[in-house]
Motif scaffolding. Sequence first.
Motif, PDB file in Angstrom:
ATOM      1  N   PRO A 245       0.812  -1.226   0.000  1.00 16.41           N
ATOM      2  CA  PRO A 245       0.000   0.000   0.000  1.00 16.41           C
ATOM      3  C   PRO A 245       0.844   1.274   0.000  1.00 16.41           C
ATOM      4  O   PRO A 245       0.454   2.268  -0.638  1.00 16.41           O
ATOM      5  CB  PRO A 245      -0.837  -0.088   1.279  1.00 16.41           C
ATOM      6  CG  PRO A 245      -0.320  -1.232   2.059  1.00 16.41           C
ATOM      7  CD  PRO A 245       0.552  -2.068   1.181  1.00 16.41           C
ATOM      8  N   ALA A 246       1.990   1.229   0.675  1.00 19.08           N
ATOM      9  CA  ALA A 246       2.818   2.441   0.746  1.00 19.08           C
ATOM     10  C   ALA A 246       3.375   2.758  -0.645  1.00 19.08           C
ATOM     11  O   ALA A 246       3.324   3.909  -1.108  1.00 19.08           O
ATOM     12  CB  ALA A 246       3.940   2.262   1.760  1.00 19.08           C
ATOM     13  N   MET A 247       3.888   1.718  -1.354  1.00 21.78           N
ATOM     14  CA  MET A 247       4.444   1.935  -2.699  1.00 21.78           C
ATOM     15  C   MET A 247       3.357   2.413  -3.662  1.00 21.78           C
ATOM     16  O   MET A 247       3.553   3.359  -4.434  1.00 21.78           O
ATOM     17  CB  MET A 247       5.081   0.618  -3.199  1.00 21.78           C
ATOM     18  CG  MET A 247       5.680   0.670  -4.591  1.00 21.78           C
ATOM     19  SD  MET A 247       4.495   0.505  -5.940  1.00 21.78           S
ATOM     20  CE  MET A 247       4.060  -1.229  -5.833  1.00 21.78           C
ATOM     21  N   ILE A 248       2.205   1.750  -3.600  1.00 22.18           N
ATOM     22  CA  ILE A 248       1.124   2.110  -4.531  1.00 22.18           C
ATOM     23  C   ILE A 248       0.714   3.570  -4.300  1.00 22.18           C
ATOM     24  O   ILE A 248       0.602   4.363  -5.249  1.00 22.18           O
ATOM     25  CB  ILE A 248      -0.094   1.160  -4.373  1.00 22.18           C
ATOM     26  CG1 ILE A 248       0.311  -0.272  -4.744  1.00 22.18           C
ATOM     27  CG2 ILE A 248      -1.274   1.638  -5.223  1.00 22.18           C
ATOM     28  CD1 ILE A 248      -0.774  -1.324  -4.551  1.00 22.18           C
ATOM     29  N   THR A 249       0.529   3.921  -3.043  1.00 19.30           N
ATOM     30  CA  THR A 249       0.068   5.274  -2.725  1.00 19.30           C
ATOM     31  C   THR A 249       1.114   6.308  -3.124  1.00 19.30           C
ATOM     32  O   THR A 249       0.791   7.347  -3.716  1.00 19.30           O
ATOM     33  CB  THR A 249      -0.269   5.360  -1.216  1.00 19.30           C
ATOM     34  OG1 THR A 249      -1.256   4.367  -0.947  1.00 19.30           O
ATOM     35  CG2 THR A 249      -0.792   6.722  -0.830  1.00 19.30           C
ATOM     36  N   GLU A 250       2.360   6.021  -2.815  1.00 20.82           N
ATOM     37  CA  GLU A 250       3.458   6.933  -3.179  1.00 20.82           C
ATOM     38  C   GLU A 250       3.457   7.185  -4.694  1.00 20.82           C
ATOM     39  O   GLU A 250       3.573   8.315  -5.157  1.00 20.82           O
ATOM     40  CB  GLU A 250       4.784   6.255  -2.785  1.00 20.82           C
ATOM     41  CG  GLU A 250       5.943   7.183  -2.716  1.00 20.82           C
ATOM     42  CD  GLU A 250       6.257   7.540  -1.255  1.00 20.82           C
ATOM     43  OE1 GLU A 250       7.366   7.945  -1.045  1.00 20.82           O
ATOM     44  OE2 GLU A 250       5.416   7.415  -0.352  1.00 20.82           O
ATOM     45  N   THR A 251       3.297   6.103  -5.470  1.00 20.89           N
ATOM     46  CA  THR A 251       3.323   6.216  -6.935  1.00 20.89           C
ATOM     47  C   THR A 251       2.131   7.021  -7.435  1.00 20.89           C
ATOM     48  O   THR A 251       2.271   7.897  -8.290  1.00 20.89           O
ATOM     49  CB  THR A 251       3.324   4.799  -7.575  1.00 20.89           C
ATOM     50  OG1 THR A 251       4.323   4.026  -6.920  1.00 20.89           O
ATOM     51  CG2 THR A 251       3.616   4.859  -9.059  1.00 20.89           C
ATOM     52  N   VAL A 252       0.965   6.733  -6.881  1.00 14.86           N
ATOM     53  CA  VAL A 252      -0.249   7.453  -7.303  1.00 14.86           C
ATOM     54  C   VAL A 252      -0.124   8.943  -6.978  1.00 14.86           C
ATOM     55  O   VAL A 252      -0.404   9.804  -7.822  1.00 14.86           O
ATOM     56  CB  VAL A 252      -1.500   6.844  -6.610  1.00 14.86           C
ATOM     57  CG1 VAL A 252      -2.694   7.773  -6.736  1.00 14.86           C
ATOM     58  CG2 VAL A 252      -1.823   5.481  -7.203  1.00 14.86           C
ATOM     59  N   LEU A 253       0.328   9.233  -5.750  1.00 17.81           N
ATOM     60  CA  LEU A 253       0.360  10.642  -5.328  1.00 17.81           C
ATOM     61  C   LEU A 253       1.449  11.435  -6.056  1.00 17.81           C
ATOM     62  O   LEU A 253       1.439  12.664  -6.055  1.00 17.81           O
ATOM     63  CB  LEU A 253       0.558  10.752  -3.815  1.00 17.81           C
ATOM     64  CG  LEU A 253      -0.538  10.120  -2.946  1.00 17.81           C
ATOM     65  CD1 LEU A 253      -0.319  10.442  -1.476  1.00 17.81           C
ATOM     66  CD2 LEU A 253      -1.936  10.564  -3.363  1.00 17.81           C
ATOM     67  N   ALA A 254       2.382  10.714  -6.685  1.00 13.33           N
ATOM     68  CA  ALA A 254       3.432  11.418  -7.437  1.00 13.33           C
ATOM     69  C   ALA A 254       2.928  11.882  -8.803  1.00 13.33           C
ATOM     70  O   ALA A 254       3.592  12.666  -9.478  1.00 13.33           O
ATOM     71  CB  ALA A 254       4.635  10.499  -7.621  1.00 13.33           C
TER      72      ALA A 254
END
Length: 542
Positions: A245-254
């Motif tokens: 979830p942390a990687m997915i969210t980081e990628t989306v928010l970028a």
Amino acid sequence: MLNSFPKSPKAVNEPIKSFAPGSPERAEVLTTYKNLYKQTVHVPLTINGEKVESGNTAEMHPPHDHQHLLGTYSLAEKKHINQAIESALNARKAWSQLSFEQRATIFLKAADLLAGPYRAKINATTMLAQSKTIHQAEIDAACEFIDFLRFNVQFAEEIYAEQPNSGDGIWNRLSYRPLEGFVYAVSPFNFTAIAGNLSAAPALMGNTIVWKPSDHQVYSAQVIMEVFEEAGLPAGVINMVMGDPAMITETVLASPDFAGIHFTGSTFIFKNIWQKIGENIHNYKTYPRIVGETGGKDFIVAHPSANVSEVATGIVRGAFEFQGQKCSAASRVYLPKSSAKAILDEVVKSLEEITMGSPEDFGNFVTAVIHQGSFDRLKEAIEEAKKSSEVTILHGGKCDNSKGYFVEPTVLVTTNPHYDTMERELFGPVVTVYIYEDANYTATLELVDQTSAYALTGAIFSKDRYAAEEALIALENSAGNFYINDKPTGAVVGQQPFGGARASGTNDKAGSKLNLLRWVSPRLIKEPLLTPKNYRYPFLGE
Ligand code: NAD
């Protein structure tokens, strides 16, 4: 373009089936449950309508039978998340310009599929992998989900019909554009309906979505995707990705095209996401919409005039259905000294009758909690309570994870109204009771208001209308959903719009027009019927 303003079918709440012995729905869901139990499935990522394998997988197990394998699901890498974003952005143009009745029909069709041919499957997968009893699965995965889909169509139509006044010789119009970019939906494990609605609601309004379900709901999430696809949802409108979830969210928010988040889950995670959005704010093309419904520490207050059996029933159902894993579950209770013993005797009597085990056995009222982490958190809190001089364990307290993550329904009575479990969200079958002096009712209401950071749901039980009114006023900001003489759980779409404030969320009221308004960015169009041809106003004279 059709030359008409079509009216959608009137939304009515889906009737809850009884699953009583001998009923056809009982036989069908049990057969489906048993068949699914015997098989294993694999859930791939869904990107641009394609089923994508990452080569990396995780396993799915029933919480009540954790050694049994239900199947596996693919774990996304960063490149898959970027593909999902690209797919959502590519799908946006055609989807956002498709007429409302075309979009709406897809979700109405999905509702009818869930009400009919998919009902047993969505219920059985929710029972198997989220450990819901059949009644809890039915009110969530079938009925609430169907209600979200049908009522949202009606709400969207009402929104589109809201138009500004037009002055003399002018026609003013509002068009409700979807957000510019894509929407990120992040869903919790505890409601299949919420998981479906977090992406379906913004999609209905013309947005395209990257959806990340909880690791502990993927098994029924695949059925949601199957239903959307069978209903005719075009490729790329909802892209489902699982993984870190942390990687997915980081990628989306970028992504500069990130236009909004539709989140339901715990407070701490939502606050972190909000913080990251703030850190990235200069990169976005538009101010993102931030919608999050989060934790609760929901209360029941009984006035001395309250009926004993009504309060006891409110506690048993409010605190222990679905093992207390509802954001709205009652977890702190305030009882007057004069009736506390009578109420608690009834609570204990009911809990002594309640059996705990697999949802496959319809006699069980309580099943397992969702995972090892939850089991450990609850066990630790109960062990602490056992050691505390401020707490008596009135019922329960046993935990056993040998076959499933089973935690007995537990009633703690504390002499300290600020004891840890009166304030911290445990998210399990543990309720803590504080007994107040009857004369201190007013002060107790203030205590209820000031005790926890959350403000999601709460209930007052009282036969005395003055006392009920006093609670309504004193607890105005303590709960976004307030109940009088009823348990604080079980909100119904179209009847009790749901959400709380303070640390419980942005209160955008799932299951109402208010929520859908967050997924549009209105454009005003003004057109004079006779356009001026000379700059001079009459006051300028000759
Ligand atoms: P959770 O916060 O553990 O998970 C919610 C979602 O966030 C999941 O998809 C999870 O994978 C994701 N997530 C986890 N870590 C993340 C990270 N670092 N970055 C981004 N996303 C991350 O919650 P849960 O255990 O699935 O659900 C229970 C919680 O949800 C409780 O706090 C409950 O009160 C709350 N809840 C609130 C409502 C409401 O309407 N207010 C409804 C249901 C559940």
